[in-house]
Design a protein around this motif. Structure first.
Motif, PDB file in Angstrom:
ATOM      1  N   SER A 113     -14.026 -46.991   9.735  1.00  0.00           N
ATOM      2  CA  SER A 113     -12.633 -47.401   9.230  1.00  0.00           C
ATOM      3  C   SER A 113     -11.675 -46.547  10.454  1.00  0.00           C
ATOM      4  CB  SER A 113     -12.178 -46.834   7.980  1.00  0.00           C
ATOM      5  OG  SER A 113     -10.841 -46.924   7.752  1.00  0.00           O
ATOM      6  N   ILE A 114     -11.173 -47.140  11.567  1.00  0.00           N
ATOM      7  CA  ILE A 114     -10.360 -46.613  12.400  1.00  0.00           C
ATOM      8  C   ILE A 114      -9.123 -45.946  11.825  1.00  0.00           C
ATOM      9  CG2 ILE A 114      -9.221 -47.295  14.656  1.00  0.00           C
ATOM     10  CD1 ILE A 114     -10.944 -49.583  15.051  1.00  0.00           C
ATOM     11  N   THR A 115      -8.582 -46.653  10.846  1.00  0.00           N
ATOM     12  CA  THR A 115      -7.361 -46.165  10.076  1.00  0.00           C
ATOM     13  C   THR A 115      -7.449 -44.832   9.542  1.00  0.00           C
ATOM     14  OG1 THR A 115      -6.717 -48.359   9.669  1.00  0.00           O
ATOM     15  CG2 THR A 115      -5.526 -46.549   8.446  1.00  0.00           C
ATOM     16  N   LEU A 116      -8.621 -44.825   8.488  1.00  0.00           N
ATOM     17  CA  LEU A 116      -8.950 -43.497   7.946  1.00  0.00           C
ATOM     18  C   LEU A 116      -9.371 -42.327   9.218  1.00  0.00           C
ATOM     19  CD1 LEU A 116     -10.784 -44.270   4.688  1.00  0.00           C
ATOM     20  CD2 LEU A 116      -8.476 -43.599   5.153  1.00  0.00           C
ATOM     21  N   THR A 117     -10.070 -42.788  10.037  1.00  0.00           N
ATOM     22  CA  THR A 117     -10.425 -41.758  11.263  1.00  0.00           C
ATOM     23  C   THR A 117      -9.012 -41.276  11.961  1.00  0.00           C
ATOM     24  OG1 THR A 117     -12.480 -43.308  11.510  1.00  0.00           O
ATOM     25  CG2 THR A 117     -11.700 -41.432  13.164  1.00  0.00           C
ATOM     26  N   PHE A 118      -8.386 -41.954  12.186  1.00  0.00           N
ATOM     27  CA  PHE A 118      -6.770 -41.725  12.818  1.00  0.00           C
ATOM     28  C   PHE A 118      -6.115 -41.018  11.974  1.00  0.00           C
ATOM     29  CE2 PHE A 118      -2.386 -42.525  13.612  1.00  0.00           C
ATOM     30  CZ  PHE A 118      -2.559 -42.179  15.120  1.00  0.00           C
ATOM     31  N   ILE A 119      -6.285 -40.979  10.658  1.00  0.00           N
ATOM     32  CA  ILE A 119      -5.519 -40.158   9.510  1.00  0.00           C
ATOM     33  C   ILE A 119      -6.049 -38.970   9.621  1.00  0.00           C
ATOM     34  CG2 ILE A 119      -4.878 -39.806   7.338  1.00  0.00           C
ATOM     35  CD1 ILE A 119      -4.349 -42.675   7.092  1.00  0.00           C
ATOM     36  N   THR A 120      -7.394 -38.959   9.664  1.00  0.00           N
ATOM     37  CA  THR A 120      -8.031 -37.541   9.775  1.00  0.00           C
ATOM     38  C   THR A 120      -7.803 -36.768  10.928  1.00  0.00           C
ATOM     39  OG1 THR A 120      -9.788 -38.845   8.292  1.00  0.00           O
ATOM     40  CG2 THR A 120     -10.359 -36.700   9.628  1.00  0.00           C
ATOM     41  N   CYS A 121      -7.934 -37.428  12.147  1.00  0.00           N
ATOM     42  CA  CYS A 121      -7.752 -36.712  13.453  1.00  0.00           C
ATOM     43  C   CYS A 121      -6.339 -36.305  13.433  1.00  0.00           C
ATOM     44  CB  CYS A 121      -8.105 -37.466  14.535  1.00  0.00           C
ATOM     45  SG  CYS A 121      -9.882 -37.960  14.714  1.00  0.00           S
ATOM     46  N   CYS A 122      -5.393 -36.986  12.977  1.00  0.00           N
ATOM     47  CA  CYS A 122      -4.065 -36.439  13.161  1.00  0.00           C
ATOM     48  C   CYS A 122      -3.693 -35.081  12.064  1.00  0.00           C
ATOM     49  CB  CYS A 122      -3.014 -37.471  12.647  1.00  0.00           C
ATOM     50  SG  CYS A 122      -2.658 -38.916  13.889  1.00  0.00           S
ATOM     51  N   CYS A 123      -4.503 -35.260  10.802  1.00  0.00           N
ATOM     52  CA  CYS A 123      -4.334 -34.021  10.139  1.00  0.00           C
ATOM     53  C   CYS A 123      -5.024 -32.876  10.563  1.00  0.00           C
ATOM     54  CB  CYS A 123      -4.819 -34.441   8.569  1.00  0.00           C
ATOM     55  SG  CYS A 123      -3.899 -35.920   7.847  1.00  0.00           S
ATOM     56  N   GLY A 124      -6.240 -33.153  11.297  1.00  0.00           N
ATOM     57  CA  GLY A 124      -7.027 -32.092  11.648  1.00  0.00           C
ATOM     58  C   GLY A 124      -6.250 -31.360  12.752  1.00  0.00           C
ATOM     59  N   GLY A 125      -5.440 -32.131  13.796  1.00  0.00           N
ATOM     60  CA  GLY A 125      -4.762 -31.631  14.973  1.00  0.00           C
ATOM     61  C   GLY A 125      -3.462 -30.785  14.227  1.00  0.00           C
ATOM     62  N   ILE A 126      -2.803 -31.097  13.195  1.00  0.00           N
ATOM     63  CA  ILE A 126      -1.849 -30.626  12.285  1.00  0.00           C
ATOM     64  C   ILE A 126      -2.249 -29.255  12.042  1.00  0.00           C
ATOM     65  CG2 ILE A 126      -0.319 -30.233  10.558  1.00  0.00           C
ATOM     66  CD1 ILE A 126      -0.130 -33.462  10.963  1.00  0.00           C
ATOM     67  N   LEU A 127      -3.602 -29.128  11.599  1.00  0.00           N
ATOM     68  CA  LEU A 127      -4.163 -28.012  11.191  1.00  0.00           C
ATOM     69  C   LEU A 127      -4.508 -26.894  12.098  1.00  0.00           C
ATOM     70  CD1 LEU A 127      -6.701 -29.089   8.437  1.00  0.00           C
ATOM     71  CD2 LEU A 127      -4.507 -28.013   7.892  1.00  0.00           C
ATOM     72  N   LEU A 128      -4.834 -27.251  13.419  1.00  0.00           N
ATOM     73  CA  LEU A 128      -5.087 -26.505  14.490  1.00  0.00           C
ATOM     74  C   LEU A 128      -3.887 -26.068  14.857  1.00  0.00           C
ATOM     75  CD1 LEU A 128      -7.796 -28.898  16.304  1.00  0.00           C
ATOM     76  CD2 LEU A 128      -8.108 -26.633  15.100  1.00  0.00           C
ATOM     77  N   LEU A 129      -2.637 -26.807  14.922  1.00  0.00           N
ATOM     78  CA  LEU A 129      -1.447 -26.270  15.377  1.00  0.00           C
ATOM     79  C   LEU A 129      -0.948 -25.277  14.537  1.00  0.00           C
ATOM     80  CD1 LEU A 129       0.354 -29.772  16.483  1.00  0.00           C
ATOM     81  CD2 LEU A 129      -0.315 -27.768  17.760  1.00  0.00           C
TER      82      LEU A 129
END
Length: 607
Positions: free
Chosen positions: A178-194
């Motif tokens: 699922s590209i959509t769910l993977t994209f959402i996950t990566c965005c949220c992970g990036g926010i957590l890193l920030l």
């Protein structure tokens, strides 16, 4: 910018010294990533076989890949074969993980050993003046704690790369589901890193605190051990214990503060991951309406991915915390390199001493503004005993250091048999010198090994002979195991006079062309002073001796005397010549020391 340049330099150093090991580590990372990916892909046909997984295109491609893999091994694709293959895959992966862990430890120790040897060598071969200005405890701290932290950073860095590669494999597989769910996950992970980015700066700050406080702790330890007798005699034990306890507490607080920030970042990331997982579940079920099999796989992937990203985050914090240790190593190493003593690292040309040593207009100052020696002109003839006398601070020991080539004059030259003493021949010159300092240094070893330190191939007879020359045979024979006796740290099991006589014997064992006694009797009582003096008198005429002292009783039989005052040679001649000059400095020194002696005797008698 400076931080990034130093990090780049560190990576370059690691790669240069461990090129093969790093390539092996990189190969292991890729293999582990592939095995991780294959292991996850095997779950898809397993779910299909047990009736959970549907027939989506991406899933069919995974099933096709696994089927082809099984066909290549001549196996049929069924639940039993899949489970056996999965067990085998996991076993291989765990074996490789163990090998990688051991390989990472090997890399860490190689880096630590390399950096320790590099720094130790640079400090050992640095100029004496540089070492005089360095605090021993600072060097010990960098050689031990700081470099060990640098080695840990290499292990953490390689672990971060491995974790990142495995995380990337998870992301690639997840995009196929699922590209959509993977994209959402990566965005949220990036926010957590920030969100946790600020913790990197805090980690760096705590790293500097730990380095500075550790430096102070090592200083206290070295000071305390070196001055333990003095500390006890003044009753200052509690003061040092209090200082030590305070620093240990500060270091503990610093580490706890880092751990709090470290654990806070992990907590935030863990809570954020749970929230992210809930979002994925909601979106998957209520909006995308993904199949149960794919959903289970995605949940499995994201549950495995989350701790990997968290681990990368924590590793970055640890690297930031250890960075000041690397900075400390680089600073000390570069300082030592800039102060390298070329005479020590180069074998250079040989130098002979058969006639005389000539000081011509030699000047030197530890600081540019103040000169310790000023235009010194002095001749030391071969086969004679030359005494250099003067009050404390007149420059006698500095002159001895220059004579040995430990210090280089700011101006003027030293010639040995008309050949100038330079960095090209000073290494050979030092090998021809026997040196007995005021503060005798002996090793915590047998008396025999202390003697052999100056010449490792010396025979038993040669050692007995030099002990006889140094008036040391009598007390050595009284020791429990004679020459096999352990004499303690810095020779603490011997008296001051005994230590000096062993130091004299050690110097003589090297068969020197020049023997330098630098205030060798200044801390001794009259009886031991006489013993050393008689030993020196027996050596007169057999080798060149330079006696540096402010106690005039030891130089009465010297062939030639030079009087130093305020860094200048103001009188030269024999004892009789100088003592007959009523206005001479030596005459005044003799009268002063005699008056002090008579006053002391009178006070002793009256008491």
């Amino acid at each position: 910018m400076e931080h990034s340049n130093s990090t780049k330099a560190y990576i370059q150093i690691v790669f240069n010294i461990l090129r093969t090991e790093i390539i092996i580590a990189g190969f292991l990372m890729l293999i582990l990533g592939v095995l991780e990916g294959v292991g996850i892909m095997m779950l898809i046909p397993m779910l299909s076989i047990i009736g959970i997984q549907g027939q989506q295109t991406s899933q069919n491609s995974f099933v096709y890949f696994i089927s082809s893999l099984f066909d290549s091994f001549g196996l049929s694709l069924n639940l039993g074969s899949i489970l056996v293959f999965y067990i085998l895959l996991v076993s291989i992966r765990e074996v490789l993980l163990r090998f990688q862990s051991l390989h990472g430890m090997k890399i860490k120790h190689k880096i630590v050993n390399h950096l320790q040897k590099q720094l130790f060598t640079s400090i050992t071969y640095s100029k004496w003046l540089f070492l005089l200005r360095k605090r021993t405890s600072d060097i010990i701290q960098v050689l031990t704690m700081d470099i060990n932290r640098v080695g840990s950073s290499a292990d953490i860095f390689l672990g971060t790369l491995t974790t990142s590669i495995v995380a990337l494999v998870y992301v690639i597989i997840a995009t196929q589901l699922s590209i959509t769910l993977t994209f959402i996950t990566c965005c949220c992970g990036g926010i957590l890193l920030l969100i946790n980015r600020k913790s990197h700066t805090v980690s760096l700050k705590h790293g500097y605190q730990l380095t500075n406080r550790s430096k102070a702790l090592y200083s206290i330890i070295v000071e305390h051990l070196n001055g333990l007798k003095l500390i006890k005699s003044f009753g200052k034990e509690s003061q040092y214990v209090q200082s030590f306890s305070s620093l240990v507490k500060d270091i503990s607080i610093s580490r706890m503060e880092f751990k709090k920030k470290h654990s806070a970042s992990k907590m935030i990331f863990s809570i954020g991951s749970v929230i992210l997982l809930c979002i994925i579940l909601f979106v998957s079920v209520e909006i995308i309406k993904i199949e149960m099999g794919s959903l289970l796989l995605l949940i499995y992937l994201f549950s495995r991915l989350s701790p990997k990203i968290s681990q990368v985050q924590q590793n970055i914090q640890s690297l930031q915390n250890n960075y000041p240790a690397y900075e400390s190593f680089v600073r000390n190493y570069n300082e030592a390199l800039r102060a390298v003593d070329n005479s020590a690292v180069n074998s250079g040309s040989s130098i002979q001493f058969k006639h005389s040593i000539q000081f011509s207009n030699v000047s030197f100052g530890y600081e540019k503004q103040t000169k310790v020696l000023k235009n010194v002109n002095l001749e030391i003839k071969s086969g004679r005993t030359t005494a250099i006398v003067g009050i404390s601070g007149s420059g006698k020991s500095t002159l001895a250091d220059i004579l040995m080539g430990l210090l280089q004059p700011d101006s003027g030259i030293i010639e040995i048999d008309r050949k100038e003493l330079t960095t090209n021949n000073v290494s050979d010159w030092r090998k021809k010198i026997g040196y007995v300092p005021q503060d005798t240094f002996l090793f915590h070893d047998t008396l025999k090994n202390n003697l052999r330190w100056s010449r490792s191939n010396a025979s038993e007879k040669e050692m007995l002979d030099v002990l006889e020359y140094a008036s040391a045979s009598e007390f050595v024979n009284r020791l429990p195991q004679t020459m096999e006796t352990i004499i303690g740290d810095r020779g603490i099991c011997l008296s001051g006079g005994e230590r000096q006589r062993i130091a004299l014997a050690r110097a003589l064992l090297s068969n020197p062309s020049l023997l330098i006694l630098d205030e060798a009797t200044s801390a001794l009582d009259s009886e031991n002073e006489i013993r050393i003096q008689k030993a020196v008198e027996r050596l007169q005429g057999t080798l060149t001796i330079v006696v540096i002292t402010h106690r005039l009783s030891t130089i009465r039989h010297a062939d030639y005397i030079a009087v130093l005052d305020d860094g200048q040679v103001i009188e030269t001649g024999t004892w009789d010549d100088l003592i007959e000059n009523p206005n001479g400095v030596l005459k005044k020194m003799v009268l002063t020391q005699q008056l002090l002696k008579e006053t002391t005797l009178r006070q002793t008698y009256l008491n």
